[in-house]
Design a protein around this motif. Sequence first.
Motif, PDB file in Angstrom:
ATOM      1  N   ASN A 111       0.774  -1.242   0.000  1.00 51.33           N
ATOM      2  CA  ASN A 111       0.000   0.000   0.000  1.00 51.33           C
ATOM      3  C   ASN A 111       0.805   1.292   0.000  1.00 51.33           C
ATOM      4  OD1 ASN A 111      -2.388  -1.554   0.173  1.00 51.33           O
ATOM      5  ND2 ASN A 111      -2.198  -1.666   2.403  1.00 51.33           N
ATOM      6  N   ALA A 112       2.082   1.249   0.354  1.00 49.44           N
ATOM      7  CA  ALA A 112       2.846   2.489   0.543  1.00 49.44           C
ATOM      8  C   ALA A 112       2.990   3.278  -0.748  1.00 49.44           C
ATOM      9  CB  ALA A 112       4.223   2.168   1.111  1.00 49.44           C
ATOM     10  N   GLY A 113       2.815   4.591  -0.651  1.00 44.59           N
ATOM     11  CA  GLY A 113       3.031   5.484  -1.774  1.00 44.59           C
ATOM     12  C   GLY A 113       4.418   6.107  -1.717  1.00 44.59           C
ATOM     13  N   GLU A 114       4.716   6.913  -2.705  1.00 39.01           N
ATOM     14  CA  GLU A 114       6.042   7.518  -2.804  1.00 39.01           C
ATOM     15  C   GLU A 114       6.347   8.416  -1.611  1.00 39.01           C
ATOM     16  OE1 GLU A 114       8.533  10.443  -5.861  1.00 39.01           O
ATOM     17  OE2 GLU A 114       6.706   9.426  -6.531  1.00 39.01           O
ATOM     18  N   ALA A 115       5.361   9.190  -1.163  1.00 39.17           N
ATOM     19  CA  ALA A 115       5.576  10.095  -0.037  1.00 39.17           C
ATOM     20  C   ALA A 115       5.913   9.320   1.230  1.00 39.17           C
ATOM     21  CB  ALA A 115       4.344  10.963   0.187  1.00 39.17           C
ATOM     22  N   GLY A 116       5.225   8.213   1.445  1.00 40.20           N
ATOM     23  CA  GLY A 116       5.490   7.395   2.626  1.00 40.20           C
ATOM     24  C   GLY A 116       6.875   6.791   2.602  1.00 40.20           C
ATOM     25  N   ILE A 117       7.294   6.321   1.436  1.00 46.38           N
ATOM     26  CA  ILE A 117       8.629   5.733   1.301  1.00 46.38           C
ATOM     27  C   ILE A 117       9.699   6.796   1.537  1.00 46.38           C
ATOM     28  CG2 ILE A 117      10.235   4.687  -0.335  1.00 46.38           C
ATOM     29  CD1 ILE A 117       7.756   3.276  -1.571  1.00 46.38           C
ATOM     30  N   THR A 118       9.460   7.995   1.024  1.00 39.00           N
ATOM     31  CA  THR A 118      10.397   9.103   1.249  1.00 39.00           C
ATOM     32  C   THR A 118      10.517   9.412   2.738  1.00 39.00           C
ATOM     33  OG1 THR A 118       9.919  10.074  -0.907  1.00 39.00           O
ATOM     34  CG2 THR A 118      10.869  11.536   0.763  1.00 39.00           C
ATOM     35  N   MET A 192      14.331  -3.164   4.681  1.00 44.02           N
ATOM     36  CA  MET A 192      12.869  -3.199   4.649  1.00 44.02           C
ATOM     37  C   MET A 192      12.315  -2.175   3.661  1.00 44.02           C
ATOM     38  SD  MET A 192      11.460  -3.896   8.484  1.00 44.02           S
ATOM     39  CE  MET A 192      12.901  -3.469   9.448  1.00 44.02           C
ATOM     40  N   ILE A 193      12.925  -1.003   3.625  1.00 47.82           N
ATOM     41  CA  ILE A 193      12.478   0.011   2.673  1.00 47.82           C
ATOM     42  C   ILE A 193      12.621  -0.508   1.245  1.00 47.82           C
ATOM     43  CG2 ILE A 193      12.969   2.288   1.712  1.00 47.82           C
ATOM     44  CD1 ILE A 193      13.725   3.228   4.493  1.00 47.82           C
ATOM     45  N   LEU A 194      13.720  -1.158   0.959  1.00 44.27           N
ATOM     46  CA  LEU A 194      13.935  -1.690  -0.391  1.00 44.27           C
ATOM     47  C   LEU A 194      12.872  -2.727  -0.753  1.00 44.27           C
ATOM     48  CD1 LEU A 194      17.832  -2.067  -0.405  1.00 44.27           C
ATOM     49  CD2 LEU A 194      16.447  -0.251  -1.437  1.00 44.27           C
ATOM     50  N   ALA A 195      12.489  -3.550   0.212  1.00 42.11           N
ATOM     51  CA  ALA A 195      11.446  -4.539  -0.047  1.00 42.11           C
ATOM     52  C   ALA A 195      10.111  -3.852  -0.309  1.00 42.11           C
ATOM     53  CB  ALA A 195      11.332  -5.499   1.137  1.00 42.11           C
ATOM     54  N   ILE A 196       9.838  -2.778   0.418  1.00 47.67           N
ATOM     55  CA  ILE A 196       8.596  -2.030   0.217  1.00 47.67           C
ATOM     56  C   ILE A 196       8.601  -1.351  -1.148  1.00 47.67           C
ATOM     57  CG2 ILE A 196       7.272  -0.042   1.044  1.00 47.67           C
ATOM     58  CD1 ILE A 196       8.135  -0.855   3.893  1.00 47.67           C
ATOM     59  N   VAL A 197       9.731  -0.778  -1.525  1.00 49.35           N
ATOM     60  CA  VAL A 197       9.857  -0.150  -2.850  1.00 49.35           C
ATOM     61  C   VAL A 197       9.589  -1.167  -3.949  1.00 49.35           C
ATOM     62  CG1 VAL A 197      11.495   0.893  -4.470  1.00 49.35           C
ATOM     63  CG2 VAL A 197      11.421   1.691  -2.100  1.00 49.35           C
ATOM     64  N   ASP A 198      10.078  -2.392  -3.758  1.00 49.55           N
ATOM     65  CA  ASP A 198       9.899  -3.455  -4.752  1.00 49.55           C
ATOM     66  C   ASP A 198       8.523  -4.104  -4.689  1.00 49.55           C
ATOM     67  OD1 ASP A 198      12.476  -3.051  -5.632  1.00 49.55           O
ATOM     68  OD2 ASP A 198      13.338  -4.679  -4.435  1.00 49.55           O
ATOM     69  N   ARG A 199       7.679  -3.657  -3.763  1.00 44.00           N
ATOM     70  CA  ARG A 199       6.350  -4.254  -3.574  1.00 44.00           C
ATOM     71  C   ARG A 199       6.429  -5.745  -3.272  1.00 44.00           C
ATOM     72  NH1 ARG A 199       3.618   0.214  -2.509  1.00 44.00           N
ATOM     73  NH2 ARG A 199       3.660   1.731  -4.193  1.00 44.00           N
ATOM     74  N   ASP A 200       7.511  -6.128  -2.596  1.00 46.51           N
ATOM     75  CA  ASP A 200       7.732  -7.532  -2.269  1.00 46.51           C
ATOM     76  C   ASP A 200       7.223  -7.789  -0.851  1.00 46.51           C
ATOM     77  OD1 ASP A 200       8.683 -10.078  -1.727  1.00 46.51           O
ATOM     78  OD2 ASP A 200      10.538  -9.788  -2.861  1.00 46.51           O
ATOM     79  N   ALA A 201       5.954  -8.107  -0.737  1.00 47.88           N
ATOM     80  CA  ALA A 201       5.317  -8.275   0.567  1.00 47.88           C
ATOM     81  C   ALA A 201       5.929  -9.436   1.348  1.00 47.88           C
ATOM     82  CB  ALA A 201       3.815  -8.487   0.387  1.00 47.88           C
ATOM     83  N   ARG A 202       6.259 -10.501   0.648  1.00 47.11           N
ATOM     84  CA  ARG A 202       6.827 -11.664   1.342  1.00 47.11           C
ATOM     85  C   ARG A 202       8.195 -11.331   1.935  1.00 47.11           C
ATOM     86  NH1 ARG A 202       6.839 -17.364  -1.678  1.00 47.11           N
ATOM     87  NH2 ARG A 202       4.609 -16.919  -1.409  1.00 47.11           N
TER      88      ARG A 202
END
Length: 225
Positions: A111-118, A192-202
């Motif tokens: 669910n994370a958007g660009e602003a959240g990742i930043t 963890m951020i990299l996994a979120i950026v990649d949309r890799d939930a697992r």
Amino acid sequence: MLPTGLPQGSVPRLERPGPLRERVYEALLELITTRALQPGQHLVESELAGHLGVSRQPVREALQRLNTEGWVDLRPAQGAFVHEPTEEEADQLLTVRTLLEAEAARLAALNAGEAGITALQRIVEEGRIAAAENDITRAVALNAAFHAKIMELAGNAVLAELAAQVDRRVRWYYTPVARLRGGTSWEEHQEMILAIVDRDARRATRLMREHTEHTRQSYLERDAS
């Protein structure tokens, strides 16, 4: 040095506006969770009241509430003492935290958007600086902010409510191992951020489980020589 063991100036006087009872409670709880007041430390009503700039009554009421919630132990004929958590208490709490945080990481990856990742990246950058400067207070606060942001990005209100119930106690347990975890914790956050950026939930779920487990083990082994 205060008789209670608090560094001079660490207890600000409370402003009068607002519900005083609640403000005293929040002030004491913050001092406990940040370990300015150490587990096992004797809490003297008159001293706390003097340094908070209030009467003894709201301090007494706050201590009774903190006792009910498990932060303070009231001992007959001895007074109030900061609760000393057992290994079992810590293990149970940090195990529950792993379950909540792992699910939050999974949902954040979806669910994370660009602003959240930043925002997550900014917290990690600040956390690395705090760790490098050995600023434990700042590192603990930023660690809590990182996990709170993950929870926010998960987008599940019920999950966030459950996490909020254990957040302060997690900070209480994390503080004595923050120095030990040091920069390693922030490297794990970055992964963890990299996994979120990649949309890799697992992968995000696995990394969060490993990360929280490292904290749990560090706490349980903190006194090992």
